[in-house]
Scaffold this motif. Structure first.
Motif, short mmCIF file in Angstrom:
data_model
loop_
_atom_site.label_atom_id
_atom_site.label_comp_id
_atom_site.label_asym_id
_atom_site.label_seq_id
_atom_site.Cartn_x
_atom_site.Cartn_y
_atom_site.Cartn_z
N GLU A 2 0.83 -1.20 0.00
CA GLU A 2 0.00 0.00 0.00
C GLU A 2 0.87 1.26 0.00
O GLU A 2 0.67 2.16 -0.78
N SER A 3 1.82 1.32 0.91
CA SER A 3 2.73 2.46 0.96
C SER A 3 4.14 1.96 1.30
O SER A 3 4.59 2.07 2.43
N THR A 13 10.37 8.73 0.15
CA THR A 13 8.91 8.69 0.13
C THR A 13 8.41 7.40 -0.53
O THR A 13 9.17 6.67 -1.16
N SER A 14 7.14 7.18 -0.39
CA SER A 14 6.52 6.01 -1.00
C SER A 14 6.58 6.08 -2.52
O SER A 14 6.78 5.07 -3.19
N GLU A 15 6.43 7.26 -3.07
CA GLU A 15 6.50 7.42 -4.53
C GLU A 15 7.91 7.14 -5.06
O GLU A 15 8.07 6.56 -6.12
N GLN A 16 8.92 7.57 -4.32
CA GLN A 16 10.29 7.28 -4.73
C GLN A 16 10.56 5.77 -4.69
O GLN A 16 11.22 5.23 -5.57
N THR A 17 10.02 5.10 -3.70
CA THR A 17 10.17 3.66 -3.60
C THR A 17 9.50 2.96 -4.76
O THR A 17 10.05 2.04 -5.37
N LYS A 18 8.28 3.40 -5.10
CA LYS A 18 7.58 2.81 -6.24
C LYS A 18 8.34 3.05 -7.54
O LYS A 18 8.37 2.19 -8.42
N THR A 19 8.99 4.20 -7.66
CA THR A 19 9.79 4.50 -8.84
C THR A 19 11.01 3.57 -8.92
O THR A 19 11.35 3.07 -10.00
#
Length: 158
Positions: A2-3, A13-19
């Motif tokens: 989820e995050s 951040t969570s977005e950097q991890t997803k990237t």
């Protein structure tokens, strides 16, 4: 997922991890595409040769030529899907794409490559199965005895 946070670092951040996951997934898909392409370039000519053997070199009409061509294509697909290694590598490529599009969990299938590349891994576990089974029995007995002592001596904690 989820995050997700990479390395449990609060600065990421969570977005950097997803990237980062997406970049690693794309790299994995590219490598998987190379593996599939190299495998198929090695095996496809053999499958095509088997399926496209010509029984006779008679002159045929256009209808029988088209029918024969369709029959050879169906035979090629059938022989390809009959080969377990072709199916494995098609799943290998497909699951790498699903790992990018749907969820990184699909990349876990790529870990099975070790069984294909090193078949001795399975044999090294299968050959001494009697000794491994006896070791499991010994572990269960010792675990049971330890449980009995623990229950008897420190029963207040149970």
């Amino acid at each position: 997922m989820e995050s997700p946070v990479l390395f449990l670092d609060d600065n990421i951040t969570s977005e950097q991890t997803k990237t980062v996951f997406l970049a690693c997934g794309i790299a994995m898909a590219v490598c998987a595409a190379f593996v599939v392409i190299f495998f198929l370039s090695k095996k496809a000519p053999l499958i095509f040769r088997e399926a496209w053997k010509d029984q006779a070199n008679k002159k045929k009409g256009i209808v029988s030529y088209i029918f024969g061509l369709i029959l050879k294509l169906v035979k090629t697909v059938f022989l390809s899907l009959k080969n377990p290694m072709v199916l494995y590598y098609l799943a290998y490529g497909t699951l790498s794409i699903l790992g990018i599009v749907i969820h990184p969990f699909f990349f876990s299938f790529h870990l099975t490559e070790i069984f294909i590349r090193y078949p001795n891994v399975i044999e090294s576990v299968y050959q001494p199965r009697a000794a491994l089974g006896l070791t499991l029995v010994l572990y269960l007995i010792l675990n049971y005895i330890t449980g009995l002592f623990a229950y008897t001596l420190i029963y207040d904690d149970f």
